[in-house]
Design a protein around this motif. Structure first.
Motif, PDB file in Angstrom:
ATOM      1  N   SER A  41       7.567 133.719  30.912  1.00 28.61           N
ATOM      2  CA  SER A  41       7.169 134.186  29.673  1.00 28.61           C
ATOM      3  C   SER A  41       7.706 135.564  29.525  1.00 28.61           C
ATOM      4  CB  SER A  41       5.410 134.130  29.592  1.00 28.61           C
ATOM      5  OG  SER A  41       5.253 134.807  28.440  1.00 28.61           O
ATOM      6  N   CYS A  42       8.328 135.895  28.394  1.00 25.17           N
ATOM      7  CA  CYS A  42       8.872 137.307  28.180  1.00 25.17           C
ATOM      8  C   CYS A  42       7.589 138.248  27.976  1.00 25.17           C
ATOM      9  CB  CYS A  42       9.970 137.257  27.189  1.00 25.17           C
ATOM     10  SG  CYS A  42       9.313 137.306  25.309  1.00 25.17           S
ATOM     11  N   LEU A  99       9.562 128.210  24.422  1.00 29.12           N
ATOM     12  CA  LEU A  99       8.721 128.383  25.743  1.00 29.12           C
ATOM     13  C   LEU A  99       7.414 128.124  25.678  1.00 29.12           C
ATOM     14  CD1 LEU A  99       9.462 130.795  28.745  1.00 29.12           C
ATOM     15  CD2 LEU A  99       7.409 130.301  28.313  1.00 29.12           C
ATOM     16  N   CYS A 152       1.330 132.950  24.417  1.00 28.11           N
ATOM     17  CA  CYS A 152       2.302 132.589  25.513  1.00 28.11           C
ATOM     18  C   CYS A 152       2.027 133.516  26.590  1.00 28.11           C
ATOM     19  CB  CYS A 152       3.768 132.565  25.218  1.00 28.11           C
ATOM     20  SG  CYS A 152       4.641 132.394  26.575  1.00 28.11           S
ATOM     21  N   ARG A 153       1.743 135.013  26.263  1.00 28.49           N
ATOM     22  CA  ARG A 153       1.610 135.840  27.276  1.00 28.49           C
ATOM     23  C   ARG A 153       0.144 135.636  28.161  1.00 28.49           C
ATOM     24  NH1 ARG A 153       1.931 140.568  24.866  1.00 28.49           N
ATOM     25  NH2 ARG A 153      -0.182 141.129  24.446  1.00 28.49           N
ATOM     26  N   ILE A 183       5.952 132.266  19.575  1.00 27.62           N
ATOM     27  CA  ILE A 183       7.324 132.485  18.926  1.00 27.62           C
ATOM     28  C   ILE A 183       8.385 131.604  19.091  1.00 27.62           C
ATOM     29  CG2 ILE A 183       9.055 134.169  18.507  1.00 27.62           C
ATOM     30  CD1 ILE A 183       7.228 136.513  18.444  1.00 27.62           C
ATOM     31  N   CYS A 184       8.426 131.128  20.235  1.00 27.43           N
ATOM     32  CA  CYS A 184       9.526 130.524  20.791  1.00 27.43           C
ATOM     33  C   CYS A 184       9.145 129.249  21.511  1.00 27.43           C
ATOM     34  CB  CYS A 184      10.511 131.309  21.455  1.00 27.43           C
ATOM     35  SG  CYS A 184      10.372 131.307  23.296  1.00 27.43           S
ATOM     36  N   GLN A 214       6.457 138.578  25.041  1.00 27.03           N
ATOM     37  CA  GLN A 214       6.263 139.344  23.522  1.00 27.03           C
ATOM     38  C   GLN A 214       5.222 139.087  22.806  1.00 27.03           C
ATOM     39  OE1 GLN A 214       9.821 139.807  20.040  1.00 27.03           O
ATOM     40  NE2 GLN A 214       9.738 138.195  21.599  1.00 27.03           N
ATOM     41  N   PRO A 225      13.209 136.491  22.576  1.00 24.94           N
ATOM     42  CA  PRO A 225      13.694 135.729  21.268  1.00 24.94           C
ATOM     43  C   PRO A 225      12.982 136.306  20.062  1.00 24.94           C
ATOM     44  CG  PRO A 225      12.259 134.289  22.877  1.00 24.94           C
ATOM     45  CD  PRO A 225      12.333 135.700  23.327  1.00 24.94           C
TER      46      PRO A 225
HETATM   47 FE1  SF4 Z   1       8.143 135.500  24.798  1.00 20.70          FE
HETATM   48 FE2  SF4 Z   1       8.534 132.799  23.551  1.00 20.70          FE
HETATM   49 FE3  SF4 Z   1       6.610 133.278  25.314  1.00 20.70          FE
HETATM   50 FE4  SF4 Z   1       6.329 134.404  23.017  1.00 20.70          FE
HETATM   51  S1  SF4 Z   1       6.491 132.277  23.273  1.00 20.70           S
HETATM   52  S2  SF4 Z   1       5.925 135.469  24.926  1.00 20.70           S
HETATM   53  S3  SF4 Z   1       8.579 135.077  22.567  1.00 20.70           S
HETATM   54  S4  SF4 Z   1       8.765 133.267  25.827  1.00 20.70           S
END
Ligand code: SF4
Ligand code: NAI
Length: 419
Positions: free
Chosen positions: A353-354, A400, A360-361, A397-398, A356, A201
């Motif tokens: 989780s991407c 998720l 979140c990570r 950030i997003c 990034q 994202p």
């Molecule tokens: Fe990725 Fe969105 Fe999680 Fe940030 S909040 S790590 S951008 S999935």
């Protein structure tokens, strides 16, 4: 991804079908069947009305996005159309991946020409000549039928140059397939994926209406959202709104799953109560009692058995501290393993989780670990879960990361879980 087609979900209705009226009735590979059942009357109306009138009608209809966030569709279209520097793009988000969501699949497999017509109307309104369908990789039947629909529409003058004889109106659609990553359904991750980058994202704002695909003004609409558009342009905005509530207009698809007798996709007007929807689906099995319903998916919240009179509208769901999200109605009976279910949600977010951004990570890992500790040792991890969840919500950030704690928080606060 290599996946089998599986059995299509079963559909059910109340008060006559509008969105699903052709599903299971027409041959989804036949443009003639589609047209005989009313197809392309809406595009004809749109081309007669003109771009501005189409946007006005969609705005007046009160159509809100059906992907989960309920943003006003007319506002998105108007904001994109107003951007002077093109090209403008249209993206259909068909990467349906929210656990318990399978309504777009039914539309894609049962009425693919409706999506093509809807996208053509949207493109005409916003001034786009190129559109993309970002399709969930695990929907092979939808891919086959959509490819066929695009080929047939090109051959018959419903895509390409001078569509339906309208001089100067050109539009075509490309399909891009996801490859199994949930995050690639997030609209800005879709842009990155289509552009050939890693599906991560971007920060918003700028919103896609200003800087979207290839940094150009872009409308992103969900499949179900788009398929409402021909209804609006044939019924008219006033009639379209008449069966539902003032703030939540039109028909809605809900996905019933879990411990329910007749799982499937249900089309009902907004305002139908959760009790009524559950009854349509046969309720829980005989001898069982209802424990809770997860409304709105993993980013949603739980509804208790004493709250079943909740009218299914965006506004009532918000007041009940949940969301309709993408239409998930996941039923848990008294034998359901609530702790195990919450752990599964936490695992899902950690997996998807991407990576990034740090909150979140790391947060999704800490959340899962804490739930594992509670289930193993009955320790009280609620203060830690609240702290981690709050940080994820405030600083990811997003969507998720921002919502990865929603269902778990709701289970703690409303069902007394994880004590
Ligand atoms: Fe990725 Fe969105 Fe999680 Fe940030 S909040 S790590 S951008 S999935
Ligand atoms: P969001 O609230 O950030 O945005 C919703 C839409 O409105 C976006 O298209 C955004 O660009 C637009 N928007 C918001 N503010 C705007 C403004 N000021 N000007 C112009 N456009 C604006 O929500 P998001 O992250 O796009 O979606 C979150 C929802 O997605 C959740 O509610 C969740 O239920 C749902 N979801 C659905 C999935 C599915 O498979 N259907 C999967 C995962 C999540």
């Amino acid at each position: 991804p290599s996946v089998s087609e599986g059995a299509p979900p079963v559909i059910h209705q109340k008060d006559g079908l509008r969105l699903l009226r052709r599903v299971g009735v027409v041959d989804p590979s036949s443009l003639d069947d589609y047209r005989a059942a009313g197809g392309y009357a809406a595009l004809r109306n749109a081309l007669r009305m003109g771009k501005a009138a189409v946007i006005r009608e969609v705005t007046d209809s009160g159509l809100l996005g059906r992907g989960g966030a309920a943003f006003p569709t007319g506002r998105k279209w108007a904001a994109t159309a107003a951007q002077p520097a093109g090209p403008h793009y249209l993206v259909c988000n068909a990467d349906e991946s929210e656990p318990g969501t399978f309504k777009d699949r039914v539309l894609l497999e049962g009425d693919p020409f409706a999506l093509v017509e809807s996208m053509t109307i949207a493109a005409y309104a916003i001034g786009a000549t190129r559109g993309f369908v970002y399709l969930r990789g695990e929907y092979p039947r939808a891919l086959r039928l959509l490819r066929n629909a695009l080929d047939v529409c090109r051959e018959r003058g419903f895509l390409g140059a001078d569509i339906m004889g309208h001089q100067g109106f050109s539009f075509d659609i490309e399909i891009r397939r996801g490859a199994g990553a949930y995050i690639c359904g997030e609209e800005t991750a879709i842009f990155n994926s289509i552009e050939g980058f890693r599906g991560e994202p971007r920060t918003k704002p700028p919103f896609p209406v200003e800087q979207g695909l290839f940094s150009k003004p872009t409308v992103v609409n969900n499949v179900e959202t788009l398929v409402n558009v021909p209804l609006i342009l044939t019924e008219g905005a006033v009639a379209y709104r008449s069966l539902s509530t003032e703030a939540s207009a039109g028909p809605k698809l809900f996905c019933l799953s879990g411990n329910v007798e007749r799982p499937g996709v249900y089309e009902v007007p907004f305002g139908t109560s959760l009790r009524e929807l559950l009854a349509m689906a046969g309720g829980v099995a005989e001898g069982r009692t209802l424990r809770a319903i997860l409304l709105g998916g993993a980013a949603g919240g739980f509804v208790r058995p004493d709250e079943l009179d909740l009218p299914l509208t965006f506004e009532d769901a918000r007041a009940a501290k949940t969301t309709l999200g993408s239409g998930v109605v996941l039923v848990l009976d008294d034998l359901a393993d609530l702790g195990g279910f919450l752990l599964r949600i936490a695992e899902f977010f950690r997996d998807e989780s991407c990576g990034q951004c740090v909150p979140c990570r790391i947060g999704t890992v800490r959340q899962e670990e804490a739930i594992r500790r509670v289930l193993a040792a009955k320790s009280d991890e609620r203060p830690l879960l609240r702290e981690v969840g709050g940080v994820m919500r405030d600083s990811s950030i997003c969507g998720l990361g921002q919502t990865a704690w929603n269902a778990i928080e709701s289970a703690i606060d409303r069902l007394g879980a994880l004590q």
